[in-house]
Design a protein around this motif. Structure first.
Motif, PDB file in Angstrom:
ATOM      1  N   UNK A  66       0.794  -1.221   0.000  1.00  0.00           N
ATOM      2  CA  UNK A  66       0.000   0.000   0.000  1.00  0.00           C
ATOM      3  C   UNK A  66       0.822   1.266   0.000  1.00  0.00           C
ATOM      4  N   UNK A  67       2.036   1.185   0.556  1.00  0.00           N
ATOM      5  CA  UNK A  67       2.868   2.391   0.680  1.00  0.00           C
ATOM      6  C   UNK A  67       3.883   2.555  -0.451  1.00  0.00           C
ATOM      7  N   UNK A  68       4.122   1.500  -1.206  1.00  0.00           N
ATOM      8  CA  UNK A  68       5.223   1.503  -2.168  1.00  0.00           C
ATOM      9  C   UNK A  68       5.184   2.679  -3.132  1.00  0.00           C
ATOM     10  N   UNK A  70      -3.988  -0.320 -13.270  1.00  0.00           N
ATOM     11  CA  UNK A  70      -5.418  -0.606 -13.275  1.00  0.00           C
ATOM     12  C   UNK A  70      -6.256   0.633 -13.013  1.00  0.00           C
ATOM     13  N   UNK A  71      -5.819   1.466 -12.068  1.00  0.00           N
ATOM     14  CA  UNK A  71      -6.553   2.696 -11.757  1.00  0.00           C
ATOM     15  C   UNK A  71      -6.538   3.651 -12.941  1.00  0.00           C
ATOM     16  N   UNK A  82      -5.503   2.823  -6.340  1.00  0.00           N
ATOM     17  CA  UNK A  82      -4.306   2.083  -6.743  1.00  0.00           C
ATOM     18  C   UNK A  82      -3.512   1.596  -5.540  1.00  0.00           C
ATOM     19  N   UNK A  83      -3.440   2.405  -4.503  1.00  0.00           N
ATOM     20  CA  UNK A  83      -2.747   1.991  -3.279  1.00  0.00           C
ATOM     21  C   UNK A  83      -3.459   0.801  -2.635  1.00  0.00           C
ATOM     22  N   UNK A  84      -4.785   0.815  -2.653  1.00  0.00           N
ATOM     23  CA  UNK A  84      -5.548  -0.301  -2.072  1.00  0.00           C
ATOM     24  C   UNK A  84      -5.332  -1.580  -2.878  1.00  0.00           C
ATOM     25  N   UNK A  87      -8.558  -5.134  -8.777  1.00  0.00           N
ATOM     26  CA  UNK A  87      -9.041  -4.502  -7.545  1.00  0.00           C
ATOM     27  C   UNK A  87      -8.981  -2.990  -7.682  1.00  0.00           C
ATOM     28  N   UNK A  88      -7.825  -2.483  -8.147  1.00  0.00           N
ATOM     29  CA  UNK A  88      -7.683  -1.038  -8.351  1.00  0.00           C
ATOM     30  C   UNK A  88      -8.617  -0.544  -9.445  1.00  0.00           C
ATOM     31  N   UNK A  89      -8.730  -1.315 -10.529  1.00  0.00           N
ATOM     32  CA  UNK A  89      -9.631  -0.952 -11.631  1.00  0.00           C
ATOM     33  C   UNK A  89     -11.067  -0.853 -11.143  1.00  0.00           C
ATOM     34  N   UNK A  90     -11.525  -1.889 -10.426  1.00  0.00           N
ATOM     35  CA  UNK A  90     -12.907  -1.916  -9.958  1.00  0.00           C
ATOM     36  C   UNK A  90     -13.225  -0.794  -8.980  1.00  0.00           C
TER      37      UNK A  90
END
Length: 467
Positions: free
Chosen positions: A309-311, A352-353, A400-402, A450-453
């Protein structure tokens, strides 16, 4: 705040050229105020001739240019801005009005986007070159053609290095140039400051971060190194440098502006960069290194969750180069690199985001940035996607972080370990040509979608953008 004398001159200029509504955009060079006007016939040349400090005028190539002279033109320009004349087009003026609304964080994100959007094409191209080089030079890929890394021509390697390394080695030059432009400084001074920050006389930030080089030591405790690949430090110096230049210009006599302003400004900027901003970020890199090492050792997949999440936040700061040291140490000690899969998850999540933004938006300009930057991120370079799309609109970056956190958690749970480093996303497949191959693809796909959705459902729509 401009001096009253120059505010009066600015008002006289506006009156003489037919009012503020007749000015489409404004710029200046070393001696002339350049105005793009809507109707040349509305300008009263006799009034322009009588403006204090004006030394002449002419109209060419659609520009009405008023000659003020060195130093004076800068102050007139600042006064014109202060009384409400925009240095952008009408559409740009609407964007600036929007930038004044909302929270300080939103305004900061917009400014960050304004600085980085113009350099996105260079980063996208470099990302593609990097991804292709990483793919083509891997031993596994070369083996398909009966080749080894030793059989590659040194000249070919040199050409690929020029294509892939130039933009990131000189990234502070691009950032400083764009920041000076946004914050009202002279873009040429921004370029020069950026070049000084990556001077070959300084040890590179990469060598210092990876322990293969030592920083210069001043006064026994100040560690100085170059800014290669830096983002946030160069952004900060661009902001500080532009404001230093404007303050210096206000106190320097107009007749000496051309000589003294750049001399004093650059000296102050470089001293500030080398002896304050640079050393502070060097120490931050060391603290970050120890913090990430501690996070990665957390049990039950928590390390992957947090680091995933932090990268990309770390990438935004430009401090991520120091983290290569962790991967080098892990490969040297164990022969495996568990960090790579977590990084890949965070990278493809940003892709994805950005892809969701591009698909959902009906705006051509948004799509034109989102789709190429998505492809670049899938080759391992997220800067175009983050600075051009996700950070610019805020929520997609968070989504995107999530996505990266979910992928990082799965990478830790399934104990994913690469056989090398330096390539991620699609090229990174070559580091998992064993029983981890399909799991690498699965975790990457999950992170992406996940980020896309989340972005599709909660992170972006054109109505939010208009608001």
């Amino acid at each position: 705040m401009a001096e009253k004398e120059y505010l009066n001159i600015a008002r006289d200029v506006i009156d003489a050229v037919g009012g503020q509504d007749n000015i489409s955009s404004m710029a200046h060079c070393a001696t002339r105020l350049r105005l793009v006007v809507k109707d040349r016939d509305k300008i009263q040349d006799e009034k322009v001739e009588n403006i204090d400090k004006a030394k002449g005028f002419f109209f060419t190539s659609g520009q009405y240019q008023i000659i003020f002279g060195t130093g004076i033109v800068n102050r007139v320009y600042e006064a014109m801005e202060e009384v409400g004349v925009s240095a952008t087009t009408k559409e740009g003026l609407k964007e600036q009005a929007a930038d004044k609304e909302g929270s300080s964080l939103k305004r900061l994100i917009r400014v960050f986007g304004d600085v980085f959007v113009p350099i996105i094409p260079a980063l996208v191209a470099t990302g593609l070159f990097m991804g292709l080089r990483g793919l083509l030079t891997q031993p596994q890929m070369l083996g398909l053609f009966g080749m080894t890394p030793d059989s590659i021509s040194s000249n070919f390697i040199m050409v690929t290095q020029i294509l892939t390394d130039t933009a990131f080695a000189f990234l502070p030059v691009l950032v400083c140039w764009s920041a000076f432009r946004v914050f009202g400084g002279s873009p040429l001074l921004g370029i020069l400051l950026g070049l000084m920050l990556v001077s070959p006389s300084l040890p590179t930030s990469w060598d210092v971060a990876q322990g293969t080089g030592d920083p210069l030591l001043f006064f026994g405790f100040i560690k100085v190194a170059g800014y290669q690949g830096s983002v946030l430090p160069a952004f900060i110096m661009g902001f500080l440098g532009a404001n230093i230049e404007k303050k210096v210009r206000k106190v320097v006599p107009p007749a000496l502006d051309l000589i003294l302003t750049p001399f004093i400004s650059l000296l102050a900027m470089l001293l500030l960069a080398l002896f304050l901003v640079g050393p502070v970020f060097h120490e931050a890199e060391m603290l970050l290194l120890h913090a990430v090492e501690w996070i990665l050792n957390l049990p039950f997949g928590l390390g992957g969750l947090i680091y995933g999440g932090l990268n990309q936040i770390i990438v935004v700061t430009g401090l991520h180069h120091a983290l290569n040291l962790i991967e080098i140490q892990l490969l040297a000690e164990t022969g495996w690199n568990p960090v790579n899969m977590i990084s890949t998850a965070s990278i493809v999540a940003q892709a994805g985001a950005a892809f969701a933004v591009g698909l959902k938006s009906k705006k051509t300009k948004v799509k034109a940035v989102a789709f190429p930057s998505t492809f670049s991120a899938l080759l391992g370079i997220t800067e175009p996607a983050m600075f051009g799309v996700n950070l610019r609109y805020g929520k997609p970056f968070i989504m995107g972080l999530l996505g990266g956190a979910v992928g990082g958690f799965l990478a830790s749970i399934f104990n994913m370990q690469a056989t090398g480093m330096s390539i991620t996303a699609i090229p990174g497949l070559l580091l998992y040509l064993n029983n981890q191959f399909f799991m690498y693809i699965l975790i990457s796909v999950i992170s992406f979608f996940v980020a896309f959705g989340l972005t599709w459902m909660f992170g972006y729509n054109d109505g939010m953008l208009e608001k």
